[in-house]
Design an enzyme around this catalytic site. Structure first.
Site, short mmCIF file in Angstrom:
data_model
loop_
_atom_site.label_atom_id
_atom_site.label_comp_id
_atom_site.label_asym_id
_atom_site.label_seq_id
_atom_site.Cartn_x
_atom_site.Cartn_y
_atom_site.Cartn_z
CE LYS A 102 -4.94 64.62 49.06
NZ LYS A 102 -4.15 65.65 49.16
CD GLU A 126 -14.33 70.41 40.87
OE1 GLU A 126 -13.58 69.62 40.55
OE2 GLU A 126 -15.36 70.50 40.52
CB VAL A 129 -10.40 65.00 42.80
CG1 VAL A 129 -9.65 64.35 41.63
CG2 VAL A 129 -10.76 64.28 43.93
CD GLU A 187 4.77 67.51 51.57
OE1 GLU A 187 5.59 67.80 52.41
OE2 GLU A 187 4.00 68.11 51.00
CE LYS A 202 -5.16 64.20 45.19
NZ LYS A 202 -3.83 64.61 44.26
N GLY A 300 -1.00 73.06 43.99
CA GLY A 300 -0.53 74.30 43.62
C GLY A 300 -1.45 75.44 44.27
#
Length: 423
Positions: A102, A126, A129, A187, A202, A300
């Site tokens: 993104k 796809e 986002v 993070e 996004k 994920g």
């Protein structure tokens, strides 16, 4: 069709897992044998927990980019370079591209799309986002008969997890952030997530597909959640019937687009209020469909890999499909200045409890033509600093900012006031 994968990290390992597990299903659904011919990464020694033929591993991206037998290149290394160069070379060599990047799309959209058009190939994204949530394809296809009126999204799982834990367990921001880092939801340097930059990138893609306009991040108003305290969330929940959420917002009003990223108070009856933890939710309103809600895991390994492989399958089914993401025409006549946006506001400030302070604060709002709906001051001993919670009627952002600057200069106001829009 042969596929080359550049980037064998977490998501890349998920892509390999799907090809291993659902290879026959993919062939049945597409009528083509999608074969993972080559996987490239700087590290090809570490065990990713998936079965892979070591013969297809390489550390040289040219083994994919220059291979005439590879039809689709998946880019999953992230960042700007060398990802940009790899994608452009793949497109120039007549290869379709699938990416989850993104940040790259948000910064280099025009260049990448022009290169794809010039070479007659497709680029699919796809997974950029919402992870496994099929929101981009819905905007581009299923909702294509609509003029999109608004897009509201909770599209960063880290920020949403922190706000959810603050609300459910009464924790302060810093404590939840440390816990999120320990659990791997944040993070080591969480700035990109908690200050809204990931959400902004996004949103840029959502606005491109929803409204046909490219707004770079430097032209967006972007705020994060680091200034929000536990008492903000408790007051919003208990007194105003709202949840605090970091929202990406884009809405079109008579040709004028208003978009940005900042925390909002979302009424409990709104569907987005119930999107909790690391989950994402995107709430889209079309002129004919009305509101439509997309919900699911926004990140994920498996969810994001699902979207990546689905893009490969779509290209296998429709390799000649013209590249035209979004409405094809610009739906927007102008971008509304952030200072001109209007909303009801929640404002929290800390002030010394002494006679006349509330009068000075109210005077600042009055001078900027802001009408106050309610004021709540929690009890404290005279002379001590105490939080004051203010809800306004609808006002312009510029007037709110001016009033807050004036209030901040009042001798008895301590700390930095916080203001949140109410959805």
């Amino acid at each position: 069709m042969n596929v080359g994968l550049i980037g064998f990290g977490t998501i890349g390992a998920g892509v390999v897992e799907i090809f291993n597990t659902n290879h026959d299903l993919i062939r049945e659904k597409t009528g083509k044998d999608l074969k993972l011919k080559r996987v490239v990464d700087l590290d090809i020694e570490t065990d990713r927990g998936v079965d892979i033929d070591p013969e297809i591993l390489s550390t040289d991206a040219d083994d994919i980019l220059n291979d005439p037998e590879i039809d689709i290149v998946i880019e999953l290394i992230g960042g700007y370079e060398p990802a940009r160069s790899f994608i452009l070379r793949a497109l120039e060599n007549g290869k379709h591209v699938v990416t989850a990047n993104k940040a790259l799309l948000a910064r280099h959209w025009d260049e990448i799309m022009a290169t794809a058009r010039e070479n007659g190939v497709r680029i699919a994204f796809e997974a950029s986002v919402g992870g496994g949530i099929p929101v981009l394809r819905a905007l581009n296809e299923s909702l294509a008969a609509n003029r999109i009126k608004s897009i509201y999204g909770i599209i960063n799982g880290t920020a949403n997890y922190i706000l959810t834990r603050m609300a459910s367990e009464g924790m302060e921001f810093d404590d939840v952030l440390r816990e999120a880092q320990r659990l791997g939801y944040a993070e080591r340097d969480p700035t990109f997530d908690i200050e809204g930059h990931d959400t902004a990138q996004k949103l840029i893609i959502l606005a491109l597909l929803g409204f046909g306009v490219y707004v770079p991040e430097e032209d967006l108003h972007v705020e994060g959640i680091s200034k929000i305290r536990r008492d903000d969330i408790e007051y919003a929940n208990n007194e105003l019937g709202c949840s605090v959420k970091l929202l990406a917002t884009a809405s079109l009003d008579d040709g004028e687009l208003e978009m940005g990223v900042m925390p909002f108070l979302v009424p409990h009856e709104h569907l987005l209020s119930s999107v909790n933890g690391v989950f994402n939710g995107i709430y889209i309103t079309g002129d004919f469909t009305g509101p439509v809600m997309f919900y699911g895991k926004g990140a994920g390994r498996r969810a994001t890999a699902s979207a990546v492989v689905a893009d490969c399958m779509d290209i296998a089914l429709n390799p000649e499909s013209p590249l035209q993401p979004g409405p094809g025409v610009r739906m927007v006549e102008s971008i509304r200045e952030f200072r001109e946006t209007r909303s009801r506001y929640y404002i929290r400030l800390d002030a010394v409890d002494r006679p006349g302070v509330l009068h000075e604060i109210a005077g600042a709002f009055s001078r900027h033509e802001i009408s106050i709906e309610s004021v709540t001051q929690k009890g404290a001993l005279e002379g001590e600093s105490v939080p004051i919670y203010i809800v306004t009627h609808e006002a312009a952002e510029g007037d709110i900012q001016s009033a807050i600057r004036e209030i901040s200069e009042i001798r008895w106001v301590t700390g930095e006031p916080v203001r949140l829009k109410i959805l």
